[in-house]
Design a protein around this motif. Structure first.
Motif, PDB file in Angstrom:
ATOM      1  N   LEU A 244      -0.809  -7.459  -4.213  1.00 38.34           N
ATOM      2  CA  LEU A 244      -0.267  -7.441  -5.570  1.00 38.34           C
ATOM      3  C   LEU A 244      -1.156  -6.647  -6.524  1.00 38.34           C
ATOM      4  O   LEU A 244      -0.656  -5.991  -7.448  1.00 38.34           O
ATOM      5  CB  LEU A 244      -0.087  -8.880  -6.079  1.00 38.34           C
ATOM      6  N   LEU A 245      -2.471  -6.699  -6.317  1.00 35.13           N
ATOM      7  CA  LEU A 245      -3.379  -5.919  -7.158  1.00 35.13           C
ATOM      8  C   LEU A 245      -3.136  -4.423  -6.983  1.00 35.13           C
ATOM      9  O   LEU A 245      -3.252  -3.649  -7.938  1.00 35.13           O
ATOM     10  CB  LEU A 245      -4.832  -6.251  -6.823  1.00 35.13           C
ATOM     11  N   MET A 246      -2.785  -4.001  -5.761  1.00 35.65           N
ATOM     12  CA  MET A 246      -2.547  -2.579  -5.527  1.00 35.65           C
ATOM     13  C   MET A 246      -1.311  -2.069  -6.251  1.00 35.65           C
ATOM     14  O   MET A 246      -1.290  -0.930  -6.729  1.00 35.65           O
ATOM     15  CB  MET A 246      -2.438  -2.298  -4.022  1.00 35.65           C
ATOM     16  N   ILE A 247      -0.267  -2.881  -6.346  1.00 35.82           N
ATOM     17  CA  ILE A 247       0.968  -2.417  -6.984  1.00 35.82           C
ATOM     18  C   ILE A 247       1.070  -2.879  -8.434  1.00 35.82           C
ATOM     19  O   ILE A 247       2.088  -2.680  -9.078  1.00 35.82           O
ATOM     20  CB  ILE A 247       2.216  -2.887  -6.199  1.00 35.82           C
TER      21      ILE A 247
ATOM     22  N   PRO B  73      -6.836   1.088  -6.251  1.00 36.05           N
ATOM     23  CA  PRO B  73      -6.530   2.182  -5.316  1.00 36.05           C
ATOM     24  C   PRO B  73      -6.572   1.708  -3.872  1.00 36.05           C
ATOM     25  O   PRO B  73      -7.217   0.698  -3.548  1.00 36.05           O
ATOM     26  CB  PRO B  73      -7.621   3.217  -5.601  1.00 36.05           C
ATOM     27  N   ALA B  74      -5.892   2.447  -3.001  1.00 35.82           N
ATOM     28  CA  ALA B  74      -5.735   2.032  -1.603  1.00 35.82           C
ATOM     29  C   ALA B  74      -7.069   1.828  -0.875  1.00 35.82           C
ATOM     30  O   ALA B  74      -7.237   0.814  -0.186  1.00 35.82           O
ATOM     31  CB  ALA B  74      -4.857   3.037  -0.863  1.00 35.82           C
ATOM     32  N   PRO B  75      -8.048   2.739  -0.980  1.00 33.94           N
ATOM     33  CA  PRO B  75      -9.319   2.498  -0.274  1.00 33.94           C
ATOM     34  C   PRO B  75     -10.028   1.231  -0.743  1.00 33.94           C
ATOM     35  O   PRO B  75     -10.570   0.472   0.066  1.00 33.94           O
ATOM     36  CB  PRO B  75     -10.144   3.749  -0.595  1.00 33.94           C
TER      37      PRO B  75
ATOM     38  N   ALA C  69       5.194   9.993  -6.853  1.00 37.27           N
ATOM     39  CA  ALA C  69       6.351  10.195  -7.723  1.00 37.27           C
ATOM     40  C   ALA C  69       5.929  10.569  -9.143  1.00 37.27           C
ATOM     41  O   ALA C  69       6.677  11.247  -9.864  1.00 37.27           O
ATOM     42  CB  ALA C  69       7.208   8.933  -7.757  1.00 37.27           C
ATOM     43  N   GLN C  70       4.722  10.151  -9.552  1.00 38.08           N
ATOM     44  CA  GLN C  70       4.268  10.407 -10.917  1.00 38.08           C
ATOM     45  C   GLN C  70       3.288  11.572 -11.017  1.00 38.08           C
ATOM     46  O   GLN C  70       2.789  11.864 -12.104  1.00 38.08           O
ATOM     47  CB  GLN C  70       3.592   9.147 -11.476  1.00 38.08           C
ATOM     48  N   ILE C  71       3.013  12.226  -9.894  1.00 43.47           N
ATOM     49  CA  ILE C  71       1.932  13.216  -9.879  1.00 43.47           C
ATOM     50  C   ILE C  71       2.177  14.386 -10.831  1.00 43.47           C
ATOM     51  O   ILE C  71       1.227  14.969 -11.379  1.00 43.47           O
ATOM     52  CB  ILE C  71       1.710  13.728  -8.434  1.00 43.47           C
TER      53      ILE C  71
ATOM     54  N   CYS D 214       0.842  -1.207   0.000  1.00 41.58           N
ATOM     55  CA  CYS D 214       0.000   0.000   0.000  1.00 41.58           C
ATOM     56  C   CYS D 214       0.873   1.251   0.000  1.00 41.58           C
ATOM     57  O   CYS D 214       0.612   2.196  -0.751  1.00 41.58           O
ATOM     58  CB  CYS D 214      -0.925  -0.014   1.222  1.00 41.58           C
ATOM     59  N   ALA D 215       1.926   1.253   0.811  1.00 44.58           N
ATOM     60  CA  ALA D 215       2.842   2.404   0.847  1.00 44.58           C
ATOM     61  C   ALA D 215       3.555   2.574  -0.492  1.00 44.58           C
ATOM     62  O   ALA D 215       3.744   3.705  -0.967  1.00 44.58           O
ATOM     63  CB  ALA D 215       3.856   2.223   1.978  1.00 44.58           C
ATOM     64  N   LEU D 216       3.942   1.465  -1.123  1.00 46.62           N
ATOM     65  CA  LEU D 216       4.609   1.536  -2.426  1.00 46.62           C
ATOM     66  C   LEU D 216       3.683   2.114  -3.479  1.00 46.62           C
ATOM     67  O   LEU D 216       4.100   2.904  -4.328  1.00 46.62           O
ATOM     68  CB  LEU D 216       5.088   0.142  -2.847  1.00 46.62           C
ATOM     69  N   ARG D 217       2.418   1.714  -3.428  1.00 45.60           N
ATOM     70  CA  ARG D 217       1.453   2.247  -4.391  1.00 45.60           C
ATOM     71  C   ARG D 217       1.326   3.761  -4.251  1.00 45.60           C
ATOM     72  O   ARG D 217       1.343   4.505  -5.236  1.00 45.60           O
ATOM     73  CB  ARG D 217       0.092   1.590  -4.202  1.00 45.60           C
ATOM     74  N   LEU D 218       1.189   4.223  -3.008  1.00 46.86           N
ATOM     75  CA  LEU D 218       1.044   5.650  -2.768  1.00 46.86           C
ATOM     76  C   LEU D 218       2.317   6.407  -3.147  1.00 46.86           C
ATOM     77  O   LEU D 218       2.249   7.521  -3.674  1.00 46.86           O
ATOM     78  CB  LEU D 218       0.691   5.895  -1.304  1.00 46.86           C
TER      79      LEU D 218
END
Length: 262
Positions: free
Chosen positions: A181-184, A143-145, A124-126, A115-119
């Motif tokens: 894995l789905l989150m990242i 997405p995280a939620p 980083a890409q914003i 979850c932290a890696l996804r965020l």
């Protein structure tokens, strides 16, 4: 520092409501852990779901009041990491994975880290303009939620059916890994801006949302289980939809951006 510089460095008043909502979401997420420690699983899940609702509101409130700020973006990411990463991981660990503490902890830890890696990837890409998924109105990965909601699927099943197997670590641990894995992942998933409804379907859609809200009040966990199943079933369709857009862009050379929001 002069008074003028001090005012510039401060937080604008119009950004306070959105940041207060974000802080409330953070409090909801942490309170979920408190209920999990007490063994009150429905309230623990309700706190995370409440955090998800607030997370959906803060950005809209900020845009409505024109109170977007870098401070708010950073606070939102920190809140998401705790409310949808750390808290769900601890809740599921206390609910089922603590029965195999050494292995179970690694699965819970893996989910929180993903979850932290996804965020971090999103942050980083914003400012990167070339984001094919976003320009087409899609998200990259779950997405995280939504990940937090999917994380609780075994809990939903256990609460609705009372089936003890739903609480078995050998079922919960692989499920935790799958959601992580789905989150990242790099899968294209639907966002609000990628969903298009024909005019003749808009009134039925409003009716369906109203029924879903009523069901959430009367049968929350069964309804969330159904919503989670529907969301998972939509992932292949979102990937297929994005692949069509990608092929159309490749043929026409059209890179027209659509509004996208992570």
């Amino acid at each position: 520092m002069s008074n003028g510089e001090r005012r510039l460095a401060g937080l604008p008043l119009r950004s306070v409501p959105a940041n207060a909502i974000t802080a409330a979401a953070l409090c909801f997420g942490l309170t979920g852990v408190r209920f999990a420690i007490a063994g009150n699983w429905p309230m623990a899940m309700a706190c995370i779901i409440g955090a998800g609702v607030l997370d959906g509101l803060d950005g809209r409130v900020a845009r409505m009041l024109k109170g977007e700020s870098r401070f708010g973006a950073e606070l939102d990411s920190l809140s998401d990491a705790i409310s949808f990463g750390v808290s769900p991981a601890l809740i599921v660990y206390l609910w089922a994975l603590k029965d195999v503490p050494r292995i179970g902890w690694f699965f819970a830890l893996g989910y929180a880290v993903c979850c932290a890696l996804r965020l971090a990837r999103f942050n980083a890409q914003i400012d990167i303009k070339d984001q094919p998924h976003k320009s087409a109105g899609f998200l990259t990965g779950v997405p995280a939620p939504a990940g937090a909601g999917l994380m609780f699927v075994p809990l939903y099943i256990w609460d609705v059916t009372g089936e003890p197997l739903a609480r078995a670590p050998w079922i919960v641990a692989p499920w935790t890994l799958l959601v992580a894995l789905l989150m990242i992942s790099n899968f294209a998933t639907f966002s609000w801006s990628s969903l298009r409804l024909r005019r003749d379907l808009r009134l039925p859609a409003i009716l369906l949302v109203g029924i879903a809200c009523a069901m959430l009040i009367s049968e929350p966990w069964a309804t969330l289980l159904a919503i989670s199943a529907l969301y998972l079933l939509m992932i292949p369709f979102s990937m297929s939809s994005y692949a069509k857009i990608k092929r159309r862009r490749a043929m026409t050379g059209n890179a027209t951006e659509l509004p996208g929001d992570e």
